[in-house]
Design a protein around this motif. Structure first.
Motif, PDB file in Angstrom:
ATOM      1  N   GLY A 193      35.992 -82.571  20.868  1.00 30.34           N
ATOM      2  CA  GLY A 193      35.681 -82.979  19.502  1.00 30.34           C
ATOM      3  C   GLY A 193      34.187 -83.029  19.245  1.00 30.34           C
ATOM      4  N   ARG A 194      33.420 -83.403  20.253  1.00 27.47           N
ATOM      5  CA  ARG A 194      31.972 -83.501  20.077  1.00 27.47           C
ATOM      6  C   ARG A 194      31.309 -82.126  19.985  1.00 27.47           C
ATOM      7  NH1 ARG A 194      33.003 -87.830  24.258  1.00 27.47           N
ATOM      8  NH2 ARG A 194      33.178 -89.709  22.983  1.00 27.47           N
ATOM      9  N   VAL A 195      31.819 -81.144  20.747  1.00 26.25           N
ATOM     10  CA  VAL A 195      31.175 -79.827  20.745  1.00 26.25           C
ATOM     11  C   VAL A 195      31.791 -78.880  19.724  1.00 26.25           C
ATOM     12  CG1 VAL A 195      30.565 -80.087  23.181  1.00 26.25           C
ATOM     13  CG2 VAL A 195      32.631 -78.807  22.572  1.00 26.25           C
ATOM     14  N   ASP A 196      33.022 -79.162  19.262  1.00 27.19           N
ATOM     15  CA  ASP A 196      33.702 -78.234  18.355  1.00 27.19           C
ATOM     16  C   ASP A 196      34.459 -78.979  17.258  1.00 27.19           C
ATOM     17  OD1 ASP A 196      34.412 -75.703  17.464  1.00 27.19           O
ATOM     18  OD2 ASP A 196      36.160 -75.548  18.783  1.00 27.19           O
ATOM     19  N   PRO A 197      33.790 -79.907  16.551  1.00 26.22           N
ATOM     20  CA  PRO A 197      34.501 -80.729  15.558  1.00 26.22           C
ATOM     21  C   PRO A 197      35.044 -79.934  14.382  1.00 26.22           C
ATOM     22  CG  PRO A 197      32.122 -81.017  15.344  1.00 26.22           C
ATOM     23  CD  PRO A 197      32.349 -80.225  16.605  1.00 26.22           C
ATOM     24  N   ALA A 198      34.492 -78.749  14.117  1.00 24.21           N
ATOM     25  CA  ALA A 198      34.966 -77.952  12.986  1.00 24.21           C
ATOM     26  C   ALA A 198      36.328 -77.335  13.252  1.00 24.21           C
ATOM     27  CB  ALA A 198      33.952 -76.851  12.664  1.00 24.21           C
ATOM     28  N   HIS A 199      36.735 -77.269  14.530  1.00 25.12           N
ATOM     29  CA  HIS A 199      37.979 -76.585  14.860  1.00 25.12           C
ATOM     30  C   HIS A 199      39.012 -77.475  15.546  1.00 25.12           C
ATOM     31  CE1 HIS A 199      34.840 -73.325  14.765  1.00 25.12           C
ATOM     32  NE2 HIS A 199      35.719 -72.858  13.902  1.00 25.12           N
ATOM     33  N   VAL A 200      38.568 -78.565  16.159  1.00 27.86           N
ATOM     34  CA  VAL A 200      39.501 -79.475  16.818  1.00 27.86           C
ATOM     35  C   VAL A 200      40.146 -80.378  15.768  1.00 27.86           C
ATOM     36  CG1 VAL A 200      39.759 -81.344  18.488  1.00 27.86           C
ATOM     37  CG2 VAL A 200      38.211 -79.437  18.984  1.00 27.86           C
ATOM     38  N   ARG A 201      41.452 -80.241  15.583  1.00 30.17           N
ATOM     39  CA  ARG A 201      42.175 -80.998  14.552  1.00 30.17           C
ATOM     40  C   ARG A 201      42.493 -82.415  14.996  1.00 30.17           C
ATOM     41  NH1 ARG A 201      47.104 -77.202  12.702  1.00 30.17           N
ATOM     42  NH2 ARG A 201      47.506 -79.041  11.387  1.00 30.17           N
ATOM     43  N   GLY A 202      42.652 -82.599  16.285  1.00 31.19           N
ATOM     44  CA  GLY A 202      42.992 -83.917  16.791  1.00 31.19           C
ATOM     45  C   GLY A 202      42.934 -83.943  18.307  1.00 31.19           C
ATOM     46  N   ILE A 203      42.721 -85.128  18.849  1.00 35.90           N
ATOM     47  CA  ILE A 203      42.609 -85.337  20.292  1.00 35.90           C
ATOM     48  C   ILE A 203      43.637 -86.383  20.691  1.00 35.90           C
ATOM     49  CG2 ILE A 203      41.117 -86.244  22.125  1.00 35.90           C
ATOM     50  CD1 ILE A 203      38.749 -85.306  20.199  1.00 35.90           C
ATOM     51  N   HIS A 204      44.404 -86.085  21.734  1.00 34.82           N
ATOM     52  CA  HIS A 204      45.418 -87.019  22.232  1.00 34.82           C
ATOM     53  C   HIS A 204      45.228 -87.165  23.733  1.00 34.82           C
ATOM     54  CE1 HIS A 204      49.506 -88.302  23.531  1.00 34.82           C
ATOM     55  NE2 HIS A 204      49.500 -88.964  22.396  1.00 34.82           N
ATOM     56  N   VAL A 205      45.171 -88.421  24.224  1.00 34.02           N
ATOM     57  CA  VAL A 205      44.883 -88.637  25.640  1.00 34.02           C
ATOM     58  C   VAL A 205      45.835 -89.642  26.258  1.00 34.02           C
ATOM     59  CG1 VAL A 205      42.426 -88.061  25.414  1.00 34.02           C
ATOM     60  CG2 VAL A 205      43.177 -90.436  25.089  1.00 34.02           C
ATOM     61  N   ASN A 206      45.990 -89.527  27.550  1.00 40.89           N
ATOM     62  CA  ASN A 206      46.666 -90.516  28.389  1.00 40.89           C
ATOM     63  C   ASN A 206      45.843 -90.661  29.663  1.00 40.89           C
ATOM     64  OD1 ASN A 206      47.952 -87.714  29.042  1.00 40.89           O
ATOM     65  ND2 ASN A 206      48.398 -88.970  30.846  1.00 40.89           N
ATOM     66  N   ALA A 207      46.114 -91.713  30.430  1.00 43.72           N
ATOM     67  CA  ALA A 207      45.318 -91.988  31.638  1.00 43.72           C
ATOM     68  C   ALA A 207      43.830 -91.904  31.321  1.00 43.72           C
ATOM     69  CB  ALA A 207      45.684 -91.018  32.763  1.00 43.72           C
ATOM     70  N   ALA A 208      43.451 -92.469  30.178  1.00 46.21           N
ATOM     71  CA  ALA A 208      42.070 -92.381  29.700  1.00 46.21           C
ATOM     72  C   ALA A 208      41.235 -93.508  30.301  1.00 46.21           C
ATOM     73  CB  ALA A 208      42.038 -92.454  28.180  1.00 46.21           C
ATOM     74  N   THR A 209      40.056 -93.162  30.782  1.00 47.37           N
ATOM     75  CA  THR A 209      39.169 -94.138  31.417  1.00 47.37           C
ATOM     76  C   THR A 209      37.807 -94.139  30.727  1.00 47.37           C
ATOM     77  OG1 THR A 209      38.590 -92.471  33.101  1.00 47.37           O
ATOM     78  CG2 THR A 209      40.345 -94.044  33.643  1.00 47.37           C
ATOM     79  N   LEU A 210      36.940 -93.196  31.091  1.00 49.71           N
ATOM     80  CA  LEU A 210      35.582 -93.179  30.540  1.00 49.71           C
ATOM     81  C   LEU A 210      35.632 -93.057  29.023  1.00 49.71           C
ATOM     82  CD1 LEU A 210      33.717 -90.823  33.051  1.00 49.71           C
ATOM     83  CD2 LEU A 210      34.095 -93.297  33.179  1.00 49.71           C
ATOM     84  N   GLY A 211      35.020 -94.034  28.353  1.00 50.02           N
ATOM     85  CA  GLY A 211      35.033 -94.050  26.899  1.00 50.02           C
ATOM     86  C   GLY A 211      36.221 -94.777  26.305  1.00 50.02           C
ATOM     87  N   PHE A 212      37.140 -95.246  27.149  1.00 47.05           N
ATOM     88  CA  PHE A 212      38.343 -95.917  26.653  1.00 47.05           C
ATOM     89  C   PHE A 212      38.569 -97.276  27.319  1.00 47.05           C
ATOM     90  CE2 PHE A 212      38.856 -91.518  25.621  1.00 47.05           C
ATOM     91  CZ  PHE A 212      39.497 -91.518  24.395  1.00 47.05           C
ATOM     92  N   MET A 213      37.590 -97.715  28.090  1.00 47.15           N
ATOM     93  CA  MET A 213      37.668 -99.016  28.743  1.00 47.15           C
ATOM     94  C   MET A 213      36.247 -99.544  28.891  1.00 47.15           C
ATOM     95  SD  MET A 213      38.424 -97.965  32.705  1.00 47.15           S
ATOM     96  CE  MET A 213      37.066 -97.429  33.757  1.00 47.15           C
ATOM     97  N   PRO A 214      36.062-100.817  29.230  1.00 50.76           N
ATOM     98  CA  PRO A 214      34.695-101.323  29.384  1.00 50.76           C
ATOM     99  C   PRO A 214      33.974-100.615  30.521  1.00 50.76           C
ATOM    100  CG  PRO A 214      36.293-102.926  30.180  1.00 50.76           C
ATOM    101  CD  PRO A 214      37.059-101.863  29.474  1.00 50.76           C
TER     102      PRO A 214
END
Length: 380
Positions: A181-202
Motif C-alpha cells: 500500500g505504501r509503494v503502490d497506493p494507486a493500484h492496491v485496493r485493499g490489504i488483508h493480514v493475519n499473523a501480523a506483528t510489525l506495525g500491528f502490535m506495540p
C-alpha cells in the motif's frame, strides 16, 4: 517472464536420505519435559523418517499442476504461481507467504478463490516466492529488504496486467502487505493480514495508562508477546544478526534444517490435533524440502530477518499510514492489538478468532478465506 517447471533431481533426494541416515543425533537433555528446550530427540527422529520417505514426486507433480513462471526484477529472479479464474470478472489477489513457509503454504487457497461457489467473487491468484526464498533461489544482489521487495511485487502485478489488486499476507507476508500500500497506493485496493506483528502490535514498552485501556483479550496478547520475547525469539535474533553462520548448519544437514523449522511449527500451531494431522505435517515437510533443495536457508534468513533492520532505521516512514483500507483477522496465536495497529494502518475491518494459529492458511483456510471475502465485500 519464463514458464517454470520444478524438476527435482533424484540424486539430490538420495543425498538427503543418506545425510539423514548418517546424522549424529544429540543425547536428550535429562529432566526436560516436552518441547521446553527444543524439539525432543524422539520427535525429531520421527520427523526425519517422514522427511526421508516424503512423497517428493507427488509434491513436484502438484506444484507443476499450477501455472508457474520466473521473472527477473531488479537483478534477481522471482518465482511465482499465477492462476487465472475461469469465472467472470475476477479480481486479482497477491498472496504473500511467511517464514518458515513457501508458496506451498498457500496452495490450498487457490481452488476456493479461483473457483468459488455460485454467487461469490472469483479471484485471479498470484503467489510469489520471496526473493532469496524457496523456488526463487538465493539472491545475487544485496539489499533485498521489505521496501524493495514490495516495489518488485508492484512491478510484477503491473507486468501481469493488473490495474488494481488486493494483497493478503501472513507473518512476513503481513509485513510486506502494508508496504504494498505504501509503494503502490494507486493500484492496491485493499490489504488483508493475519499473523501480523510489525506495525500491528506495540514495538516497545507500554505505559500504565495505555495498558489500563486494554481488554482482557488484549492483555493476554501482551503477555504472549512478553513470553515470546523471553523464550521464543532466539531464532529471530540469530537469523537477524548471524544469517551466514546459521546457514552452514542449515544447508549442510537436512536434520538441522528440519528441526530448525519444525520447532517453530510446533510452537506456533494452536492445536495438538492439527500438529498431528497428516496433511498439515506434509505441508510443512514440503516447506523443509524446498528450503533444502533450493539451498535458500541462508538467503531467506538474510533477506527476511536481517532486512527488517531497514525498517527500524527509519520507522516513521517505514510504518507510515498509506491510507489503503486494511483488514485484520487475529487468530488465537496472533499478537495483533487494534489500537497499536491503527497508528500506521487504516483499519476498516477487524476480526478476533478463538481458534487457529500462525499458519492460518493451513490450519483454518475456510475461516481465513471467509474473513478475506467479508473484507473485500465491505471495501468494494
Amino acid at each position: 517472464m519464463e514458464p517454470f517447471v520444478w524438476k527435482i533431481s533424484e540424486s539430490d533426494i538420495l543425498d538427503m536420505q543418506a545425510r539423514i541416515r548418517a546424522a549424529r543425533w544429540p543425547e536428550q537433555i535429562p529432566g526436560v519435559e516436552g518441547w521446553s528446550k527444543g524439539i525432543p530427540v524422539d520427535d525429531a527422529r520421527k520427523w526425519a523418517d517422514e522427511l526421508a520417505t516424503f512423497d517428493w514426486r507427488g509434491l513436484q507433480a502438484e506444484l507443476n499442476g499450477f501455472p508457474q513462471s520466473t521473472t527477473k526484477i531488479d537483478g534477481d529472479a522471482i518465482h511465482f504461481v499465477h492462476v487465472r479464474s475461469m469465472h467472470e470478472n475476477p479480481v486479482a489477489i497477491l498472496l504473500l507467504h511467511g517464514w518458515p513457509g513457501t508458496v506451498v503454504e498457500l496452495l490450498d487457497l487457490i481452488e476456493p478463490l479461483t473457483n468459488p461457489e455460485s454467487g461469490k467473487q472469483a479471484f485471479d491468484v498470484v503467489i510469489p516466492s520471496h526473493p532469496g526464498t524457496g523456488l526463487s533461489g538465493p539472491v545475487s544482489c544485496p539489499g533485498w529488504g521489505v521496501p524493495r521487495t514490495a516495489r518488485a511485487y508492484a512491478r510484477l502485478m503491473s507486468e501481469l496486467g493488473y490495474d488494481s489488486y488486493f494483497v493478503q499476507g501472513g507473518d512476513h507476508g503481513a509485513v510486506l502487505a502494508p508496504h504494498m500500500g505504501r509503494v503502490d497506493p494507486a493500484h492496491v485496493r485493499g490489504i488483508h493480514v493475519n499473523a501480523a506483528t510489525l506495525g500491528f502490535m506495540p514495538m516497545g514498552d507500554v505505559d500504565g495508562d495505555t495498558h489500563a485501556t486494554l481488554t482482557n483479550l488484549e492483555k493476554r496478547r501482551m503477555e504472549s508477546i512478553a513470553d515470546f520475547l523471553r523464550d521464543g525469539n532466539g531464532y529471530n535474533v540469530i537469523q537477524t544478526t548471524r544469517p551466514q553462520t546459521i546457514g552452514y548448519g542449515l544447508e549442510d544437514s537436512p536434520v538441522a534444517q528440519l528441526t530448525w523449522i519444525i520447532d517453530k511449527v510446533h510452537a506456533w500451531t494452536h492445536s495438538d490435533s492439527t500438529f498431528a494431522d497428516e496433511h498439515y505435517r506434509n505441508r510443512h515437510l514440503a516447506n523443509v524440502l524446498i528450503y533444502w533443495l533450493t539451498r535458500t536457508a541462508t538467503s531467506a534468513a538474510d533477506v527476511i530477518y536481517s532486512g527488517y533492520g531497514e525498517l527500524f532505521a527509519d520507522p516513521q516512514s517505514s510504518f507510515s499510514n498509506s491510507g489503503v483500507p486494511t483488514g485484520v483477522v487475529v487468530f488465537a496465536e496472533d499478537p495483533s492489538i487494534r489500537q497499536f495497529a491503527e497508528a500506521s494502518n487504516t483499519i476498516v475491518h477487524w476480526t478476533d478468532v478463538e481458534t487457529g494459529g500462525h499458519f492460518a492458511a493451513l490450519e483454518q483456510p475456510e475461516l481465513l478465506i471467509d474473513d478475506f471475502r467479508t473484507f473485500v465485500s465491505a471495501t468494494t
